[in-house]
Design a protein around this motif. Structure first.
Motif, PDB file in Angstrom:
ATOM      1  N   PRO A  22       0.811  -1.220   0.000  1.00 32.06           N
ATOM      2  CA  PRO A  22       0.000   0.000   0.000  1.00 32.06           C
ATOM      3  C   PRO A  22       0.844   1.270   0.000  1.00 32.06           C
ATOM      4  CG  PRO A  22      -0.969  -1.611   1.471  1.00 32.06           C
ATOM      5  CD  PRO A  22       0.347  -2.189   1.026  1.00 32.06           C
ATOM      6  N   ALA A  23       1.939   1.282   0.772  1.00 32.38           N
ATOM      7  CA  ALA A  23       2.795   2.467   0.816  1.00 32.38           C
ATOM      8  C   ALA A  23       3.444   2.728  -0.538  1.00 32.38           C
ATOM      9  CB  ALA A  23       3.865   2.298   1.888  1.00 32.38           C
ATOM     10  N   ASP A  49      -5.379   1.034   6.225  1.00 34.60           N
ATOM     11  CA  ASP A  49      -4.754   1.936   7.205  1.00 34.60           C
ATOM     12  C   ASP A  49      -3.430   2.489   6.685  1.00 34.60           C
ATOM     13  OD1 ASP A  49      -6.714   1.874   9.225  1.00 34.60           O
ATOM     14  OD2 ASP A  49      -5.960  -0.036   9.986  1.00 34.60           O
ATOM     15  N   GLU A  50      -2.608   1.616   6.120  1.00 36.29           N
ATOM     16  CA  GLU A  50      -1.314   2.054   5.587  1.00 36.29           C
ATOM     17  C   GLU A  50      -1.497   3.008   4.416  1.00 36.29           C
ATOM     18  OE1 GLU A  50       2.261  -0.057   3.137  1.00 36.29           O
ATOM     19  OE2 GLU A  50       1.699  -1.029   5.036  1.00 36.29           O
ATOM     20  N   ALA A  51      -2.453   2.695   3.544  1.00 36.58           N
ATOM     21  CA  ALA A  51      -2.697   3.560   2.384  1.00 36.58           C
ATOM     22  C   ALA A  51      -3.138   4.946   2.821  1.00 36.58           C
ATOM     23  CB  ALA A  51      -3.743   2.920   1.475  1.00 36.58           C
ATOM     24  N   ILE A  52      -4.029   5.004   3.793  1.00 36.93           N
ATOM     25  CA  ILE A  52      -4.512   6.305   4.270  1.00 36.93           C
ATOM     26  C   ILE A  52      -3.383   7.082   4.942  1.00 36.93           C
ATOM     27  CG2 ILE A  52      -6.021   7.421   5.957  1.00 36.93           C
ATOM     28  CD1 ILE A  52      -8.134   5.331   5.290  1.00 36.93           C
ATOM     29  N   ILE A  63      -9.733   7.189  -0.357  1.00 35.80           N
ATOM     30  CA  ILE A  63     -11.066   6.697  -0.016  1.00 35.80           C
ATOM     31  C   ILE A  63     -10.959   5.212   0.317  1.00 35.80           C
ATOM     32  CG2 ILE A  63     -13.406   6.286  -0.888  1.00 35.80           C
ATOM     33  CD1 ILE A  63     -12.965   8.620  -2.835  1.00 35.80           C
ATOM     34  N   PRO A  64     -11.395   4.780   1.512  1.00 31.70           N
ATOM     35  CA  PRO A  64     -11.344   3.353   1.820  1.00 31.70           C
ATOM     36  C   PRO A  64     -12.231   2.560   0.870  1.00 31.70           C
ATOM     37  CG  PRO A  64     -12.633   4.539   3.472  1.00 31.70           C
ATOM     38  CD  PRO A  64     -11.974   5.573   2.623  1.00 31.70           C
ATOM     39  N   GLY A  65     -11.696   1.451   0.361  1.00 28.65           N
ATOM     40  CA  GLY A  65     -12.450   0.656  -0.595  1.00 28.65           C
ATOM     41  C   GLY A  65     -12.191  -0.830  -0.444  1.00 28.65           C
ATOM     42  N   ILE A  66     -13.006  -1.612  -1.138  1.00 29.33           N
ATOM     43  CA  ILE A  66     -12.870  -3.069  -1.172  1.00 29.33           C
ATOM     44  C   ILE A  66     -13.531  -3.555  -2.455  1.00 29.33           C
ATOM     45  CG2 ILE A  66     -15.052  -3.545   0.033  1.00 29.33           C
ATOM     46  CD1 ILE A  66     -13.562  -5.841   1.507  1.00 29.33           C
ATOM     47  N   GLU A  67     -13.119  -4.713  -2.940  1.00 32.63           N
ATOM     48  CA  GLU A  67     -13.770  -5.340  -4.085  1.00 32.63           C
ATOM     49  C   GLU A  67     -14.202  -6.746  -3.676  1.00 32.63           C
ATOM     50  OE1 GLU A  67     -13.215  -5.886  -8.923  1.00 32.63           O
ATOM     51  OE2 GLU A  67     -11.457  -5.460  -7.687  1.00 32.63           O
ATOM     52  N   PHE A  68     -15.502  -6.911  -3.467  1.00 29.45           N
ATOM     53  CA  PHE A  68     -16.043  -8.193  -3.043  1.00 29.45           C
ATOM     54  C   PHE A  68     -16.215  -9.118  -4.248  1.00 29.45           C
ATOM     55  CE2 PHE A  68     -17.846  -5.929   0.753  1.00 29.45           C
ATOM     56  CZ  PHE A  68     -17.310  -6.766   1.720  1.00 29.45           C
ATOM     57  N   SER A  69     -15.846 -10.377  -4.054  1.00 28.68           N
ATOM     58  CA  SER A  69     -16.116 -11.413  -5.041  1.00 28.68           C
ATOM     59  C   SER A  69     -17.486 -12.003  -4.764  1.00 28.68           C
ATOM     60  CB  SER A  69     -15.060 -12.521  -4.955  1.00 28.68           C
ATOM     61  OG  SER A  69     -13.764 -11.996  -5.115  1.00 28.68           O
ATOM     62  N   THR A  70     -18.344 -12.069  -5.790  1.00 27.87           N
ATOM     63  CA  THR A  70     -19.680 -12.622  -5.621  1.00 27.87           C
ATOM     64  C   THR A  70     -20.014 -13.517  -6.805  1.00 27.87           C
ATOM     65  OG1 THR A  70     -21.063 -11.005  -6.814  1.00 27.87           O
ATOM     66  CG2 THR A  70     -20.342 -10.405  -4.587  1.00 27.87           C
ATOM     67  N   LYS A  71     -21.131 -14.237  -6.672  1.00 32.11           N
ATOM     68  CA  LYS A  71     -21.661 -15.035  -7.770  1.00 32.11           C
ATOM     69  C   LYS A  71     -23.078 -14.579  -8.070  1.00 32.11           C
ATOM     70  CE  LYS A  71     -18.694 -18.359  -9.025  1.00 32.11           C
ATOM     71  NZ  LYS A  71     -18.276 -18.638 -10.403  1.00 32.11           N
ATOM     72  N   TYR A  72     -23.405 -14.517  -9.351  1.00 26.91           N
ATOM     73  CA  TYR A  72     -24.754 -14.165  -9.788  1.00 26.91           C
ATOM     74  C   TYR A  72     -25.101 -15.039 -10.978  1.00 26.91           C
ATOM     75  CZ  TYR A  72     -28.704 -11.437 -11.546  1.00 26.91           C
ATOM     76  OH  TYR A  72     -29.954 -11.050 -11.983  1.00 26.91           O
ATOM     77  N   LYS A  73     -26.082 -15.911 -10.787  1.00 29.45           N
ATOM     78  CA  LYS A  73     -26.504 -16.838 -11.847  1.00 29.45           C
ATOM     79  C   LYS A  73     -25.310 -17.586 -12.423  1.00 29.45           C
ATOM     80  CE  LYS A  73     -30.620 -14.177 -13.145  1.00 29.45           C
ATOM     81  NZ  LYS A  73     -31.349 -13.461 -14.232  1.00 29.45           N
TER      82      LYS A  73
END
Length: 287
Positions: A22-23, A49-52, A63-73
């Protein structure tokens, strides 16, 4: 929009499958003259935390973020979360469980690699993981180091992609609705990532209407001009039909310079600051 394009709301660090800590990533953002960025690691908040901290020192708006893995059909769909409480204990417990499931999946992938004559061990993969979630790109790096493939793309094309001999589906995966619910429950906003990957355009209005999806990643590096126009139009249509204002976001999906269908350096794909500022304001309104 014709304002400055100095934002990037989609990137990854070694807390998931990126190539830089992140740094280090924040340093690269600064050198690329970015101003508003979001770290959106896969199913991980370990780098936020490190990125901020480093980003603030460099004068970046992180901006704190995340990318969730999901399934759809039966399809893999990624949902981005922004401006949520990444220290929420229930969320942390959820992500810890997902991390354990990814570790168990790794053992199965290694068994399948062994069956086709590729001999690597768990530690060969784990040394590429910086405390975050384990992903197939980490396995690819181990295969490169062992001399079995020349790059990550070859590892996926021959062994690790869906339908290939060593692909292992996750034993448990969120639904799109569950990911959106988690993001909302922790105070954030939910955006569907790179929707051109999935072929679900006709479903997006229902995701907004029924599940509260807040936005669409219109300006992704893999969206060509036609795709961008299509999603701009779709956002306008949904806004009109439902009487709302969807977020329009975008970013480079940067992992490292050699990543992607067409590799590119950080800073090449950029988002107009106007859209990032709307995201920041939306969160203030929600709170």
């Amino acid at each position: 929009m014709n304002g400055p394009k100095n934002s990037d709301l989609h990137m990854h660090s070694t807390a998931s499958d990126g190539g830089y800590t992140p740094a280090e990533l924040m340093e690269k953002c600064k050198k690329a003259d970015l101003e508003i960025i979001s770290l959106t690691d896969h199913d991980s908040v370990e780098g936020i935390d490190e990125a901020i901290r480093v980003g603030n020192d460099l004068g970046l708006q992180v901006i704190p973020g995340i990318e969730f893995s999901t399934k759809y059909k039966g399809k893999s769909v990624h949902i981005l979360g922004y401006q949520f409480d990444w220290n929420d204990q229930n969320l942390r417990a959820l992500l810890a469980n997902q991390k354990q499931l990814r570790r168990e999946r790794l053992d199965t992938i290694i068994q399948r690699l062994e069956a086709v004559g590729l001999h690597i061990q768990a530690q060969d993969v784990l040394k590429h993981v910086d405390g975050g979630s384990i992903g197939r790109p980490h396995v690819a790096k181990a295969l490169i180091a062992a001399g079995y493939v020349s790059d990550v793309a070859e590892a996926f094309e021959r062994y690790l992609a869906e339908g290939k001999p060593c692909y292992v589906e996750k034993s448990q995966e969120m639904t799109v609705q569950e990911a959106i619910d988690w993001i909302h429950r922790t105070g954030g906003v939910a955006v569907v990532a790179h929707p051109d990957y999935y072929g679900v355009d006709h479903d997006l209005i229902d995701w907004v209407r029924n599940w509260g999806l807040d936005g669409i990643e219109v300006y992704h590096r893999d969206h060509d001009k036609d795709a961008v126009k299509r999603y701009e139009k779709l956002c306008d249509e949904i806004d009109k039909q439902l009487g709302i204002t969807l977020l329009r976001t975008g970013g480079s999906d940067f992992h490292h310079e050699d990543y992607g269908r067409v590799p590119e350096p950080l800073g090449l794909t950029r988002l107009d600051n106007h859209f990032a500022e709307i995201l920041l304001q939306r969160n203030k309104i929600n709170k």
